[in-house]
Each structure stands twice: as structure tokens, then as C-alpha cells.
Design a protein around this motif. Structure first.
Motif, PDB file in Angstrom:
ATOM      1  N   GLU A  32       0.817  -1.218   0.000  1.00 48.11           N
ATOM      2  CA  GLU A  32       0.000   0.000   0.000  1.00 48.11           C
ATOM      3  C   GLU A  32       0.854   1.273   0.000  1.00 48.11           C
ATOM      4  OE1 GLU A  32      -3.067   0.019  -0.568  1.00 48.11           O
ATOM      5  OE2 GLU A  32      -3.589  -2.084  -0.239  1.00 48.11           O
ATOM      6  N   LEU A  80      -7.973   4.250  14.515  1.00 51.71           N
ATOM      7  CA  LEU A  80      -7.925   4.151  13.057  1.00 51.71           C
ATOM      8  C   LEU A  80      -8.417   2.783  12.600  1.00 51.71           C
ATOM      9  CD1 LEU A  80      -7.176   5.091  10.224  1.00 51.71           C
ATOM     10  CD2 LEU A  80      -4.786   4.446  10.714  1.00 51.71           C
ATOM     11  N   ARG A 125     -12.169   2.626  12.756  1.00 53.55           N
ATOM     12  CA  ARG A 125     -12.813   3.360  11.655  1.00 53.55           C
ATOM     13  C   ARG A 125     -12.737   2.573  10.360  1.00 53.55           C
ATOM     14  NH1 ARG A 125     -10.054   7.820  13.947  1.00 53.55           N
ATOM     15  NH2 ARG A 125      -8.537   7.854  12.242  1.00 53.55           N
ATOM     16  N   ILE A 126     -11.606   1.948  10.117  1.00 52.47           N
ATOM     17  CA  ILE A 126     -11.453   1.148   8.898  1.00 52.47           C
ATOM     18  C   ILE A 126     -12.405  -0.042   8.915  1.00 52.47           C
ATOM     19  CG2 ILE A 126      -9.864  -0.368   7.650  1.00 52.47           C
ATOM     20  CD1 ILE A 126      -7.600   1.562   8.572  1.00 52.47           C
ATOM     21  N   GLN A 160     -15.869   1.076   8.045  1.00 52.43           N
ATOM     22  CA  GLN A 160     -15.975   1.318   6.615  1.00 52.43           C
ATOM     23  C   GLN A 160     -16.117   0.007   5.854  1.00 52.43           C
ATOM     24  OE1 GLN A 160     -12.385   3.476   5.787  1.00 52.43           O
ATOM     25  NE2 GLN A 160     -13.084   5.357   6.803  1.00 52.43           N
ATOM     26  N   ARG A 209      -5.449  -1.864   4.680  1.00 48.33           N
ATOM     27  CA  ARG A 209      -5.998  -0.508   4.760  1.00 48.33           C
ATOM     28  C   ARG A 209      -5.338   0.280   5.884  1.00 48.33           C
ATOM     29  NH1 ARG A 209     -12.413  -0.140   3.416  1.00 48.33           N
ATOM     30  NH2 ARG A 209     -12.497  -1.594   1.661  1.00 48.33           N
ATOM     31  N   LYS A 258      -1.967   1.501   4.764  1.00 46.40           N
ATOM     32  CA  LYS A 258      -2.117   2.611   3.819  1.00 46.40           C
ATOM     33  C   LYS A 258      -2.393   3.922   4.530  1.00 46.40           C
ATOM     34  CE  LYS A 258      -4.731   4.038  -0.296  1.00 46.40           C
ATOM     35  NZ  LYS A 258      -5.774   3.617  -1.275  1.00 46.40           N
ATOM     36  N   GLU A 259      -3.247   3.902   5.550  1.00 44.45           N
ATOM     37  CA  GLU A 259      -3.715   5.133   6.174  1.00 44.45           C
ATOM     38  C   GLU A 259      -2.899   5.582   7.380  1.00 44.45           C
ATOM     39  OE1 GLU A 259      -7.908   5.564   6.791  1.00 44.45           O
ATOM     40  OE2 GLU A 259      -8.398   4.094   5.218  1.00 44.45           O
ATOM     41  N   GLN A 261      -0.105   6.850   9.892  1.00 42.43           N
ATOM     42  CA  GLN A 261       1.072   7.704   9.864  1.00 42.43           C
ATOM     43  C   GLN A 261       2.132   7.058  10.746  1.00 42.43           C
ATOM     44  OE1 GLN A 261       1.311  10.512   7.920  1.00 42.43           O
ATOM     45  NE2 GLN A 261      -0.692   9.840   7.156  1.00 42.43           N
TER      46      GLN A 261
END
Length: 283
Positions: A74, A170, A173-174, A177, A276, A279-280, A282
Motif C-alpha cells: 500500500e 484508526l 474506523r477502517i 468502513q 488498509r 495505507k492510512e 502515519q
């Protein structure tokens, strides 16, 4: 720690660095039982068997390939442990966590650590994923016992946020989704991981004790690695695949093959969640 421990870490890291075109690494992933296939998702990959790396132990557990896979996932430069080392294999706890320090030496700033675990929370079911919020180290050992090398970390590292809260948020949240896209909720739990030495699965009385102590899941890895990660100043996301229910009063016989089979069934959702996240996040 052993007097030559830092030297061995540096030598192992340099040996790896010389073979990966000096690419900088963003994130490390530790893949547990039945979850190693995710390494196949890494692009532009270089595979390095552990037995070729100076000072490295070798994984002896079925379902653990025993190699680093280094490449892109990713858009991030990652180093993946396809198989880990366990205290019950006869290695010292310092050897178990040796790869964590090597990854830090290679530039890794955050880790995704996974495992297969038994669920002790009655609200869980086999096939769930659990975000690890905290841990109970019940192995009877600690990788930081002995001489502290300041270049690795402080003498008394803080563990109040060993599992990075922002990473857990995070991941939640993923998962939400993913559930919306699939039209059904992803069973993502959150709880405390109890790390034991193994290698035996626990009897009912001990499982009941761990649940009463606040454990939601139990397994034979992870806690030492996360202590080392905290010592090294790394951010951590921990995910357990709940492969069986380990409730003392309702315990049924269990085999390693059953653990791997459930991990395999959960694999597609697990892999998508981790991809995911990589990828997102930090780093």
C-alpha cells in the motif's frame, strides 16, 4: 541484557541493509499462526530466511515460514516477519524479541503485531478479530531483565500506552468502513491479551483465573515483543485472531491444526483490515 546484544543487533541489521538496496523502512509487521500468507501481498519483495541472518534464531513452529519479506505494501516500505519466535521453543526472551530491535535499527517506527488467540470473553466467538488494548505478561520472564543498553531504550520504559490508542481508533474506523461496504458488520472486538509461556493449552482452572484477572484472550506470544517495542519507542497496533473459545467452565479439546484452520477462514478480512491500516497509518 547480554554484553554483546547491541553489537549482534547492529550486525544483523547491517547484513539485511546490505541486501535491500538501503531502502528506508516505514513499518514492520509480525504475522502469527495461519496469517503468514499476507506476506504474499508485498510487492517488489525480497525474502530473507532467518537462518541466513547473523545471530538470528530459527522458527520451529508449523505454519511459520521463518523469513523476513521486505518490499512495498500500500505504498509503504515494509518489513514483514513471516513467522516469529516463541519462548516455549527454548529461546531466551531476549532472543524472542531480537527481531524487534533489528527492525528498529533498520528504521521502522511502528509495528503491526498479530497472533492467534483463544477467546476468554463470553462476548467473543471464534473467527472474531480483537484489537489489543493492553496486556498481561504471564510468561514469567521479561526481555529487559539484565544490563540496559541506553541506545536501545530507557532502563524503565513506560507501558501505559504500549498499544497506541490512535492506531486502535484508526483500525476501528477502517473496520466500520469495511462493514458498510460489505453490508454486514465486521466482528472487531477490543480487549486485553494474556501472554503465557506455553506450549500447552491451558486447563480450565487457569483459564478461569486469567479471565478473572481481566484477560479477554490468551496466547503464547506478543507480550515480550510489545515490551521490547515500548522500550524501543515504537508505535504498536496489536490484533488477535480469535481462533477458539477458551472459557474454563466450557472448555473443549483443541489442536494446533484447529487454530490454523480458523485463522485461515478469517484471513481475507484480516488481510484487508491490515492493508488498509498500513495505507492510512502515519508511521
Amino acid at each position: 541484557m547480554e554484553p554483546n546484544y547491541v553489537e549482534h543487533i547492529q550486525e544483523a541489521a547491517q547484513w539485511i541493509s546490505d541486501r535491500i538496496d538501503r531502502r528506508s523502512l516505514d513499518m514492520g509487521l509480525v504475522l502469527g499462526s495461519g496469517l503468514g500468507d499476507m506476506a504474499a501481498q508485498v510487492e517488489d519483495a525480497i525474502a530473507i530466511p532467518y537462518d541466513r541472518i547473523p545471530h538470528f534464531p530459527v522458527s520451529t513452529v508449523e505454519g511459520h515460514a521463518g523469513q523476513f519479506v521486505i518490499g512495498k505494501l500500500e505504498g509503504k516500505n515494509v518489513i514483514v516477519m513471516q513467522g516469529r519466535f516463541h519462548y516455549y521453543e527454548g529461546y531466551s526472551m531476549k532472543k524472542v524479541v531480537f527481531p524487534i530491535y533489528v527492525m528498529k535499527q533498520l528504521g521502522v517506527r511502528s509495528l503491526v503485531i498479530t497472533n492467534a488467540a483463544g477467546g476468554m470473553n463470553r462476548g467473543f466467538q471464534a473467527g472474531d478479530l480483537m484489537l489489543i488494548s493492553d496486556q498481561l505478561n504471564l510468561t514469567g520472564d521479561n526481555p529487559l531483565i539484565g544490563i540496559n543498553h541506553p541506545e536501545l531504550g530507557p532502563r524503565f520504559p513506560d507501558m501505559s500506552q504500549a498499544y497506541t490508542p490512535q492506531f486502535r481508533e484508526l483500525a476501528k474506523r477502517i473496520a466500520a468502513q469495511m462493514g458498510q461496504e460489505r453490508g454486514e458488520a465486521i466482528r472487531l472486538q477490543e480487549g486485553v491479551y494474556s501472554g503465557i509461556s506455553g506450549p500447552n493449552y491451558l486447563p480450565p482452572a487457569e483459564l478461569t483465573m486469567l479471565a478473572n484477572l481481566g484477560g479477554d484472550a490468551v496466547g503464547m506470544s506478543t507480550v515480550g515483543e510489545v515490551i521490547a517495542a515500548s522500550h524501543a519507542g515504537l508505535k504498536v497496533l496489536g490484533i488477535s485472531c480469535i481462533t477458539d473459545m477458551a472459557i474454563g467452565e466450557e472448555l473443549e479439546p483443541l489442536t494446533h491444526e484447529q487454530v490454523v484452520a480458523v485463522a485461515n477462514r478469517t484471513k481475507p478480512i484480516f488481510i484487508e483490515l491490515v492493508r488498509r491500516f498500513v495505507k492510512e497509518a502515519q508511521a
